[in-house]
Scaffold this motif. Structure first.
Motif, PDB file in Angstrom:
ATOM      1  N   GLU A   1      18.672   5.360  -0.685  1.00 44.92           N
ATOM      2  CA  GLU A   1      19.472   4.366  -1.721  1.00 44.92           C
ATOM      3  C   GLU A   1      17.551   3.400  -1.861  1.00 44.92           C
ATOM      4  N   TRP A   2      17.641   2.975  -2.808  1.00 44.57           N
ATOM      5  CA  TRP A   2      17.174   1.894  -2.751  1.00 44.57           C
ATOM      6  C   TRP A   2      17.501   0.595  -3.504  1.00 44.57           C
ATOM      7  N   LEU A   3      17.588  -0.392  -3.060  1.00 42.50           N
ATOM      8  CA  LEU A   3      17.559  -1.553  -3.078  1.00 42.50           C
ATOM      9  C   LEU A   3      16.212  -2.210  -3.713  1.00 42.50           C
ATOM     10  N   ILE A   4      15.998  -2.813  -4.582  1.00 44.10           N
ATOM     11  CA  ILE A   4      14.842  -3.454  -5.446  1.00 44.10           C
ATOM     12  C   ILE A   4      14.552  -5.090  -5.551  1.00 44.10           C
ATOM     13  N   GLY A   5      14.404  -5.924  -5.126  1.00 47.11           N
ATOM     14  CA  GLY A   5      14.386  -7.503  -5.594  1.00 47.11           C
ATOM     15  C   GLY A   5      13.550  -7.330  -6.349  1.00 47.11           C
ATOM     16  N   GLU A   6      13.649  -8.206  -7.762  1.00 45.18           N
ATOM     17  CA  GLU A   6      12.903  -8.135  -8.776  1.00 45.18           C
ATOM     18  C   GLU A   6      12.467  -9.791  -8.750  1.00 45.18           C
ATOM     19  N   GLY A   7      13.043 -10.257  -7.811  1.00 49.09           N
ATOM     20  CA  GLY A   7      12.637 -12.013  -8.178  1.00 49.09           C
ATOM     21  C   GLY A   7      11.294 -12.335  -6.799  1.00 49.09           C
TER      22      GLY A   7
ATOM     23  N   ASP B   1       1.028  -1.173  -0.270  1.00 43.54           N
ATOM     24  CA  ASP B   1      -0.577  -0.601  -0.260  1.00 43.54           C
ATOM     25  C   ASP B   1       1.332   1.372  -0.233  1.00 43.54           C
ATOM     26  N   GLY B   2       2.279   1.181   0.216  1.00 38.08           N
ATOM     27  CA  GLY B   2       2.665   2.049  -0.047  1.00 38.08           C
ATOM     28  C   GLY B   2       3.396   2.629   1.155  1.00 38.08           C
TER      29      GLY B   2
ATOM     30  N   LYS C   1       7.740  -7.659  -6.068  1.00 38.73           N
ATOM     31  CA  LYS C   1       6.168  -8.318  -5.799  1.00 38.73           C
ATOM     32  C   LYS C   1       5.454  -7.975  -5.849  1.00 38.73           C
ATOM     33  N   GLY C   2       4.057  -7.379  -6.199  1.00 40.85           N
ATOM     34  CA  GLY C   2       3.220  -6.849  -5.931  1.00 40.85           C
ATOM     35  C   GLY C   2       2.978  -5.617  -5.255  1.00 40.85           C
ATOM     36  N   LYS C   3       4.376  -4.948  -5.651  1.00 46.13           N
ATOM     37  CA  LYS C   3       4.556  -4.020  -4.991  1.00 46.13           C
ATOM     38  C   LYS C   3       4.475  -2.339  -6.072  1.00 46.13           C
ATOM     39  N   GLU C   4       4.229  -2.997  -7.576  1.00 47.64           N
ATOM     40  CA  GLU C   4       5.253  -2.431  -8.884  1.00 47.64           C
ATOM     41  C   GLU C   4       4.403  -1.489  -8.408  1.00 47.64           C
ATOM     42  N   GLU C   5       2.770  -0.656  -8.377  1.00 43.65           N
ATOM     43  CA  GLU C   5       2.455   0.731  -8.559  1.00 43.65           C
ATOM     44  C   GLU C   5       3.138   1.671  -7.550  1.00 43.65           C
ATOM     45  N   PRO C   6       3.670   1.037  -5.902  1.00 45.27           N
ATOM     46  CA  PRO C   6       3.862   1.841  -5.248  1.00 45.27           C
ATOM     47  C   PRO C   6       4.845   2.448  -5.555  1.00 45.27           C
ATOM     48  N   LEU C   7       5.841   1.492  -6.120  1.00 45.79           N
ATOM     49  CA  LEU C   7       7.289   1.567  -6.342  1.00 45.79           C
ATOM     50  C   LEU C   7       7.805   2.683  -7.092  1.00 45.79           C
ATOM     51  N   ALA C   8       6.619   2.411  -8.231  1.00 45.66           N
ATOM     52  CA  ALA C   8       7.122   3.891  -9.614  1.00 45.66           C
ATOM     53  C   ALA C   8       6.684   4.574  -8.823  1.00 45.66           C
ATOM     54  N   ALA C   9       5.427   4.821  -8.360  1.00 47.89           N
ATOM     55  CA  ALA C   9       5.589   6.077  -8.007  1.00 47.89           C
ATOM     56  C   ALA C   9       6.319   6.805  -5.895  1.00 47.89           C
ATOM     57  N   ALA C  10       6.828   6.012  -6.051  1.00 44.89           N
ATOM     58  CA  ALA C  10       8.093   6.343  -5.194  1.00 44.89           C
ATOM     59  C   ALA C  10       8.970   6.373  -5.287  1.00 44.89           C
ATOM     60  N   LEU C  11       9.270   6.075  -6.409  1.00 52.11           N
ATOM     61  CA  LEU C  11      10.645   6.484  -7.327  1.00 52.11           C
ATOM     62  C   LEU C  11      10.372   6.893  -8.024  1.00 52.11           C
TER      63      LEU C  11
END
Ligand code: 6PG
Length: 243
Positions: A237-243, A150-151, A206-216
């Motif tokens: 710094e944001w470390l993002i795991g894609e797996g 939910d961000g 995973k499952g956080k694509e929308e808030p991630l795009a908004a936050a970044l």
């Protein structure tokens, strides 16, 4: 400040990068001030980092490191939902960390506003900083954060009035309606987060694509609290795991 963004194929790769980042910041802090102060995040993503910190070290002597918590669920320490309860056996029990260097949030204090004020006093006492936010704010060397679907970050949930807090550094929060567990929380506020020398987000995408795009990439938006974390004079710094 523009965040540095790094993406990794899986959680182990993210964890390695996180350990290296913690070690760099810890070494700098000890060289500059003789102590490394860190606020830990709850959630599942940082758990392998905590295990690695305990097992492999993290650039600062255990005895020179002071641990705070950026947020906590208001449940007994023995409850499986407790952040402290989850982290202690992974990070604190296996390490020679002096017990006085560990600052859990006082979840047993009532009312919760007093619990929050008590922790704020503890942060100020250990870190220094002015008596109120018009003076110098306490500065942690590193704040670790996660982000929920939910961000939310720490326990700052979307669209809550506490997002506009300018005076208090720690507040009590009504249970979230957007994520589990639906229990009250204690949480750092944005002034304390944004005073940090370094903020490091660890997030599985995973499952956080929308808030991630908004936050970044979006503007600061109370609907995505993570987008409001912008250290005034520190690294982000944001470390993002894609797996
Ligand atoms: C908490 C956290 C919270 C967490 C995110 C991400 O107490 O719940 O501090 O902000 O970091 O919900 O959690 P995951 O890492 O489990 O996705």
């Amino acid at each position: 400040m523009t965040p540095a963004i790094r993406r990794f194929p899986d959680l182990p790769a993210l964890t390695e990068a996180a350990l290296a980042a913690v070690a760099r910041i810890a070494r700098e802090a000890v060289a500059a001030r003789g102590v490394f102060t860190i606020a830990l995040s709850g959630g599942s993503t940082p758990m392998p980092l905590y295990a690695a910190m305990a097992g492999r070290g993290f650039g600062a002597p255990f005895a020179s490191t002071v641990f705070f918590f950026g947020d906590e669920r208001v449940v007994p320490v023995g409850d499986r939902r407790s952040n402290f309860g989850a982290i202690a056996p992974v990070l604190f029990t296996p390490s020679p960390i002096p017990v006085g260097n560990i600052h859990p949030m006082p979840v047993e204090v009532r009312p919760l506003e007093l619990a929050a004020a008590t922790y704020e006093d503890e942060v100020r006492e250990v870190l220094g900083g002015g008596a109120d936010v018009s003076g110098a704010l306490p500065r942690l060397d590193l704040v670790l954060l996660g982000m929920g679907p939910d961000g939310h970050t720490a326990s700052l949930f979307p669209d809550r009035p506490a997002l506009g807090e300018t005076r208090r550094l720690v507040v009590a929060m009504e249970p979230p309606t957007t994520v589990e567990p639906r229990v009250a929380r204690l949480t750092f506020t944005l002034p304390l987060l944004n005073a940090a020398r370094n903020v490091l987000f660890l997030v599985g995408a995973k499952g956080k694509e929308e808030p991630l795009a908004a936050a970044l990439h979006g503007p600061p938006d109370p609907h995505v609290p993570a987008s409001l974390v912008r250290p005034t004079d520190g690294g982000l710094e944001w470390l993002i795991g894609e797996g």
